[in-house]
Write an enzyme that holds these catalytic residues in place. Structure first.
Site, short mmCIF file in Angstrom:
data_model
loop_
_atom_site.label_atom_id
_atom_site.label_comp_id
_atom_site.label_asym_id
_atom_site.label_seq_id
_atom_site.Cartn_x
_atom_site.Cartn_y
_atom_site.Cartn_z
N LYS A 10 0.82 -1.21 0.00
CA LYS A 10 0.00 0.00 0.00
C LYS A 10 0.86 1.28 0.00
O LYS A 10 0.54 2.26 -0.67
CB LYS A 10 -0.93 0.01 1.21
CG LYS A 10 -1.80 -1.23 1.32
CD LYS A 10 -2.74 -1.35 0.16
CE LYS A 10 -3.75 -2.46 0.40
NZ LYS A 10 -4.66 -2.65 -0.72
N SER A 43 -13.10 -2.13 0.38
CA SER A 43 -12.92 -3.39 1.11
C SER A 43 -14.26 -4.08 1.31
O SER A 43 -15.31 -3.43 1.35
CB SER A 43 -12.34 -3.10 2.50
OG SER A 43 -11.16 -2.41 2.37
N ALA A 44 -14.18 -5.40 1.44
CA ALA A 44 -15.35 -6.24 1.75
C ALA A 44 -16.42 -6.24 0.67
O ALA A 44 -17.60 -6.34 0.95
CB ALA A 44 -15.96 -5.85 3.10
N THR A 67 -11.22 -10.09 -4.33
CA THR A 67 -10.42 -11.31 -4.60
C THR A 67 -11.31 -12.35 -5.26
O THR A 67 -10.88 -13.05 -6.19
CB THR A 67 -9.79 -11.83 -3.30
OG1 THR A 67 -8.97 -10.79 -2.76
CG2 THR A 67 -8.90 -13.05 -3.55
N ASP A 105 -5.32 -6.94 -6.29
CA ASP A 105 -5.32 -5.77 -5.42
C ASP A 105 -4.88 -4.46 -6.09
O ASP A 105 -5.46 -3.42 -5.82
CB ASP A 105 -4.44 -6.04 -4.20
CG ASP A 105 -4.74 -5.10 -3.03
OD1 ASP A 105 -5.92 -4.73 -2.85
OD2 ASP A 105 -3.80 -4.72 -2.30
N ARG A 149 -4.84 -13.46 7.50
CA ARG A 149 -4.40 -13.41 6.10
C ARG A 149 -3.65 -14.65 5.64
O ARG A 149 -2.99 -15.31 6.43
CB ARG A 149 -3.44 -12.20 5.92
CG ARG A 149 -4.10 -10.86 6.17
CD ARG A 149 -4.93 -10.42 5.01
NE ARG A 149 -5.61 -9.17 5.26
CZ ARG A 149 -5.89 -8.27 4.31
NH1 ARG A 149 -5.54 -8.48 3.07
NH2 ARG A 149 -6.55 -7.17 4.62
N ARG A 202 -20.88 -1.56 -2.25
CA ARG A 202 -21.90 -2.41 -1.63
C ARG A 202 -23.12 -1.54 -1.41
O ARG A 202 -23.17 -0.77 -0.45
CB ARG A 202 -21.31 -2.92 -0.30
CG ARG A 202 -22.07 -4.02 0.35
CD ARG A 202 -21.34 -4.45 1.62
NE ARG A 202 -20.44 -5.55 1.36
CZ ARG A 202 -20.80 -6.82 1.42
NH1 ARG A 202 -22.02 -7.15 1.75
NH2 ARG A 202 -19.92 -7.78 1.16
C1 OXD Z 1 -6.86 -3.57 1.77
C2 OXD Z 1 -6.00 -4.74 1.54
O1 OXD Z 1 -7.06 -3.20 2.92
O2 OXD Z 1 -5.82 -5.10 0.37
O3 OXD Z 1 -7.34 -3.01 0.80
O4 OXD Z 1 -5.48 -5.31 2.50
MN MN Z 2 -6.51 -3.73 -1.05
#
Ligand code: OXD
Ligand code: MN
Length: 595
Positions: free
Chosen positions: A219, A261-262, A266, A286, A378, A409
């Site tokens: 990141k 996120s969420a 993936t 990502d 993870r 979402r």
């Molecule tokens: C995020 C990650 O937080 O990929 O986006 O871990």
């Molecule tokens: Mn990410």
């Protein structure tokens, strides 16, 4: 070893500050990796998993305070607060460096200082960049070896005169003579720092050993610093998956997609299509770096070399490709540990074996209100291990992008799929994505929209308003028909509390529609908010979704959109004069269309 004077001087400089016991230049070899893992097993930091069940895999538990990225301790240290913008924590770079130098002084006493050269992106690609990370965490070294192209090969690309992005990291836990180490050395939350210096393109991190706080290629570099490089040099560093999709005729296209996120990023990157004859392959889950090719199209690489994925709910049925990717050569952090040294987590698809330990190393009680695996636990595994890895993932040129997807979402308002009328409209769509709050979150009411523009809110290294402008400007650099088409998707719309769309592999039906639109098939019609599929254009054969549900999933409700516009106008206010006029114009067009 290297002859790169800039690198040698830099390492010597930090050696003076950190005062480590010794220095280890990482070559990235199998032998070095094994030695580091063996020493972590010997010291109790790692557990080798059952060789029959999870060959060549290891297990780690972190400290309770070190389980996720910490946005409150993440700083963009640009020259002025305005340059960091309203969505970032700003600190003065000089003040921050002074403060951090105090804690950095002697921080590696009694420890090894590892020097890791790494390439973000395929080795030698003109889209890749070299970084060098200094760390005192062997956990970070074995993870960076999976997540990046790390070691001698990266040093060779750097050469004698090459420049690198300097990345400094310490867990902040020096060991005095005779002092015993702890299992997970780190600092308490309020003493952690994750700092980006956009002007000098440096990263300084302290006090955390976990994920994006410590694996600085991810990141910090590939998004926060790279977004600044992209702005300066005319390209895009984005929080996007990249997938390849092939139709039954064998024609292939590439799609990039950003989701907060969420939202199942993936899962989408590794999707197995349910419609016959289609194939999806994964380039990355990502991050995407995209630059114009000589042909005027946007070409993308995944700067990473591994997956650092959230484990809970990953199973052979929810995401077979992810599940199969992590059966060997995988590092697991903060999941449960079974008595026969295998791993377990919520949603794995079978009961937790009796006598398992939870991520806090306590015998797991099935009746406990706490989960066995930490919610942000993870897996770390090489991309090449995914059964659906696209052969082009290591291509130096990258892959040409035909479509960009933005999603969130949203239980209401946003249809299953719609298409931007043009590039600027697409930028507007990206700038307002987000998720509705489903249960109370401190400071936010249920139903309130949490905006996460381009899914980049925590990752943009400069003023987000200027970032929008950068996207607008890039759209003028090539012919319009060479730009990717931009779509908005929403798998999460509900009617009376029931999902209208089944999601997962069935999303391939929407991808197939997008694919055909990229061939300019006449299957879309205009609507006030953008182009939507003609009735019947999305194949729902064999699905338990009725025509009526499909209509509801696609509905554009005038009232809901009026609320959406008011929310957008309010959200745009925070950017002040940095908000591009083009975005205001696009919003006005939709407002007029809805009248
Ligand atoms: C995020 C990650 O937080 O990929 O986006 O871990
Ligand atoms: Mn990410």
């Amino acid at each position: 070893m290297t002859k790169n004077i800039e690198l040698i001087n830099w390492v010597n400089h930090w050696k003076e500050i950190f005062q480590p016991k010794n220095i280890h230049w990482c070559d990235g070899s199998e032998e070095e990796n094994q030695n580091i893992l063996d020493s972590m097993v010997a010291s109790g930091v790692a557990i080798k998993l059952n060789e029959e069940k999870k060959p060549n895999s290891y297990y780690f538990q972190t400290d309770d305070s070190d389980v996720a990225r910490i946005e409150s301790r993440t700083f963009i240290c640009s020259e002025t607060p305005e340059k960091a913008g309203p969505t970032n924590n700003w600190e003065d770079p000089n003040k921050m460096k002074q403060e951090m130098l105090k804690v950095y002084k002697g921080a590696m006493k009694g420890r090894t200082m590892y020097v890791m050269p790494f390439s973000m992106g395929p080795l030698g690609s003109d889209k890749s960049y070299i970084g060098v990370q200094i760390t005192d965490s062997p956990y970070v070294v074995v993870h960076m070896r999976i997540m990046t192209r790390m070691g001698t090969k990266a040093l060779e690309v750097l050469g004698e005169n090459g420049h690198f992005i300097p990345c400094i990291h310490s867990v902040g836990y020096p060991l005095e003579e005779g002092q015993k180490d702890v299992k997970w050395p780190c600092r308490p939350i309020e003493e952690k720092y994750i700092c980006q210096f956009p002007q000098t393109k440096e990263i300084w991190s302290y006090g955390s050993g976990y994920g994006g706080n410590a694996l600085l290629g991810k990141k910090c570099f590939a998004l926060r610093i790279a977004s600044v490089l992209g702005k300066e040099e005319g390209w895009l560093a984005e929080h996007m998956l990249i997938l390849g999709i092939t139709n039954p005729k064998g024609e292939k296209k590439y799609i990039a997609a950003a989701f907060p996120s969420a939202c199942g990023k993936t899962n989408l990157a590794m999707l197995i299509p349910t419609i016959p004859g289609w194939k999806v392959e994964t380039i990355g889950d990502d991050i995407a770096w995209m630059k114009f090719g000589q042909d005027g199209r946007l070409w993308a690489i995944n700067p990473e070399n591994g997956f650092f994925g959230v484990v809970p709910q990953t199973s052979i049925s929810t995401n077979p490709n992810a599940y199969l990717s992590i059966q060997h050569n995988t590092l697991f952090t903060n999941v449960g540990l079974t008595p026969d040294n295998d791993v377990w987590w919520e949603g794995i698809g079978y009961e937790c074996p009796e006598g398992s330990l939870d991520w806090k190393n306590r015998v797991y009680d099935k009746n406990s209100s706490e989960p066995c695996a930490q919610s942000n636990s993870r897996f770390t595994a090489p991309i090449a291990q995914c059964p659906a890895t696209d052969p082009a993932y290591d291509e130096t040129n990258g892959v040409p992008i035909s479509a960009i997807l933005f999603g969130g979402r949203r239980q209401t308002t946003v249809p299953l799929v719609y298409e931007a009328k043009n590039w600027n409209h697409g930028v507007m769509i990206g700038s307002v994505i987000g998720s509705e709050i489903t249960s109370a979150v401190i400071g936010l009411k249920e139903g309130e929209l949490r905006h996460d523009p381009f899914a980049m809110k925590p990752f943009c290294g400069y003023n987000m308003g200027d970032y929008f402008q950068h996207w607008i400007d890039l759209g003028k650099k090539t012919e319009q028909d060479k730009l990717p088409k931009i779509f908005c998707v929403n798998w999460f719309r509900k009617d009376n509390g029931k999902w209208l769309w089944p999601g997962y592999g069935e999303n391939s039906r929407v991808l197939a529609y997008i694919f055909d639109r990229c061939n300019n098939e006449d299957i879309a019609i205009d609507s006030p908010i953008g182009k939507i599929p003609k009735p019947g254009a999305i194949n729902i054969e064999g699905l338990k979704v009725s025509e009526q549900d499909m209509e509801k999933a696609m509905k554009i409700d005038k009232k809901e959109w009026e609320t959406e516009i008011i929310r957008t106008e309010k959200f745009y206010e925070i950017f002040g004069s940095h908000l591009p006029k083009e975005l205001r114009e696009e919003l006005q067009t939709i407002k007029d269309n809805l009248k």
